[in-house]
Scaffold this motif. Structure first.
Motif, PDB file in Angstrom:
ATOM      1  N   GLN A 132       0.836  -1.204   0.000  1.00 19.06           N
ATOM      2  CA  GLN A 132       0.000   0.000   0.000  1.00 19.06           C
ATOM      3  C   GLN A 132       0.878   1.264   0.000  1.00 19.06           C
ATOM      4  O   GLN A 132       1.907   1.322   0.691  1.00 19.06           O
ATOM      5  CB  GLN A 132      -0.889   0.033   1.259  1.00 19.06           C
ATOM      6  N   SER A 133       0.420   2.293  -0.703  1.00 15.52           N
ATOM      7  CA  SER A 133       1.220   3.529  -0.794  1.00 15.52           C
ATOM      8  C   SER A 133       1.396   4.184   0.586  1.00 15.52           C
ATOM      9  O   SER A 133       2.407   4.807   0.864  1.00 15.52           O
ATOM     10  CB  SER A 133       0.576   4.504  -1.782  1.00 15.52           C
ATOM     11  N   ARG A 134       0.413   3.985   1.482  1.00  9.77           N
ATOM     12  CA  ARG A 134       0.521   4.592   2.822  1.00  9.77           C
ATOM     13  C   ARG A 134       1.723   4.034   3.599  1.00  9.77           C
ATOM     14  O   ARG A 134       2.149   4.607   4.584  1.00  9.77           O
ATOM     15  CB  ARG A 134      -0.765   4.353   3.630  1.00  9.77           C
ATOM     16  N   LEU A 135       2.237   2.887   3.171  1.00  6.08           N
ATOM     17  CA  LEU A 135       3.382   2.289   3.873  1.00  6.08           C
ATOM     18  C   LEU A 135       4.709   2.618   3.182  1.00  6.08           C
ATOM     19  O   LEU A 135       5.750   2.083   3.550  1.00  6.08           O
ATOM     20  CB  LEU A 135       3.211   0.758   3.948  1.00  6.08           C
ATOM     21  N   SER A 136       4.667   3.509   2.185  1.00 12.89           N
ATOM     22  CA  SER A 136       5.862   3.674   1.332  1.00 12.89           C
ATOM     23  C   SER A 136       7.097   4.142   2.119  1.00 12.89           C
ATOM     24  O   SER A 136       8.206   3.755   1.813  1.00 12.89           O
ATOM     25  CB  SER A 136       5.568   4.612   0.160  1.00 12.89           C
TER      26      SER A 136
END
Ligand SMILES: Cc1cc2nc3c(=O)[nH]c(=O)nc-3n(C[C@H](O)[C@H](O)[C@H](O)COP(=O)(O)OP(=O)(O)OC[C@H]3O[C@@H](n4cnc5c(N)ncnc54)[C@H](O)[C@@H]3O)c2cc1C
Length: 299
Positions: free
Chosen positions: A202-206
């Protein structure tokens, strides 16, 4: 303090002794000496889903053709003893964390977070319980700078067996879990793994994710699962409870075909449960204690 309880430690129960089909006590070995503990009322077997069927078989309760292989006299021909072994499967998706990030250190916990989900194979129940953690967690050999999702895949259809290796109580039985023999189980594992991969990416974990390290991107998920899936130690079901005559114990946990003998542990679960097994085993124990008290009141 219970003055009416005696606990024998470092003692290996080797068999239950019968007078015809009435359980009269247990034999055990302690400090290389053999002892016999007789019972006034009944024997309660609580050796767990691997050892309870083993002790029953060593005592003559099991599939008569299996018992004959080891010259064990048959007390009750009970073919289902040791069958219906079920377990959950751990699979894993791992991601490296950039070296510049300070990774959190947890004193001891498999899972600072748990995600519950459902596969299409089991839409009515939660059948994925995914732990989330970082590589620094005690006991995990994964790289320090990594985070992991470990889906525990539940309600699997594959059923295994526990059989005797020999007539010696000292020898471990043969455990054949038959993991992934039911085709829908592989599908459930792939769904759970794909979900873990999707969440980890997920992008939120980038800021926490450098790259996906396990399985490698593009890897064949079936091969990866077959190579890396592992037990969750949630063994159950090998002395199945049921209302049918072929079940091992009845709904009062009494071993069918005998008197004075109950099994009270995770081996009696007829079906897999949702989530981990310890609490449900304690509930069986609590219910079992009630049943024993009520039946001794009736006597
Ligand atoms: C490594 C590991 C981690 C786990 N983590 C979790 C978790 O985080 N959460 C959770 O809910 N569940 C967990 N479980 C599962 C949970 O521990 C079991 O489902 C539960 O303990 C089953 O209870 P039981 O009474 O059926 O068997 P057990 O707890 O195995 O008890 C059986 C007892 O019988 C004794 N015994 C066996 N054979 C003999 C013999 N011949 N003579 C004398 N004594 C004998 C054994 O030594 C043992 O003490 C884990 C299990 C393992 C192995």
């Amino acid at each position: 303090m219970h003055t009416n309880v005696t606990v024998q430690t470092e003692a290996l129960v080797t068999k239950i002794r019968f007078n015809d089909t009435q359980a009269i006590g247990v034999e055990y070995v302690q400090n290389q000496e053999t002892y016999f503990a007789g019972v006034r009322n009944e024997v309660i077997l609580s050796a767990g889903a691997i050892a309870s069927p083993k002790i029953l078989m060593l005592s003559g309760i099991g599939d008569e053709t299996e018992l004959a292989k080891f010259d064990l006299p048959v007390v009750v021909n009970a073919p289902e003893v040791g069958r219906n072994l079920h377990d959950d499967l751990f699979i894993s998706a791992g991601f490296s964390i950039p070296q510049a990030q300070d990774v959190p250190v947890y004193p001891y916990s498999l899972a600072p977070a748990v995600i519950f989900a459902s596969t299409e194979n089991s839409s009515s129940v939660v059948d994925i319980e995914s732990s989330v953690g970082v590589g620094t967690i005690k006991g995990f050999p994964s790289p320090k700078h990594s985070f992991w999702l470990w889906p525990n895949v539940m309600h699997l259809k594959s059923k295994g067996t526990v059989t005797l290796r020999s007539s010696s109580p000292e020898e471990a039985p043969v455990i054949d879990p038959k993991y992934l023999t039911a085709p829908e189980d592989l599908q459930s594992c792939i769904t759970a793994l794909q979900l873990a991969i999707d969440i980890g990416n997920q992008s939120r974990l980038s800021q926490w994710r450098e790259s996906q390290i396990a399985p490698e991107p593009g890897a064949d998920l079936e091969s990866y699962i077959r190579q890396t899936a592992d037990t969750t130690y949630h063994y159950c079901g090998t002395c199945r409870m049921g209302i049918d005559e072929s079940s091992v114990v009845d709904t009062e946990l009494k071993v069918r075909g005998t008197s004075g003998l109950r099994v009270i542990d995770a081996s009696v679960f007829p079906l897999p449960i949702t989530a981990n097994t310890a609490a449900a085993t304690m509930m069986i124990a609590d219910k079992g204690a009630d049943i024993i008290i009520k039946s001794s009141d009736r006597a």
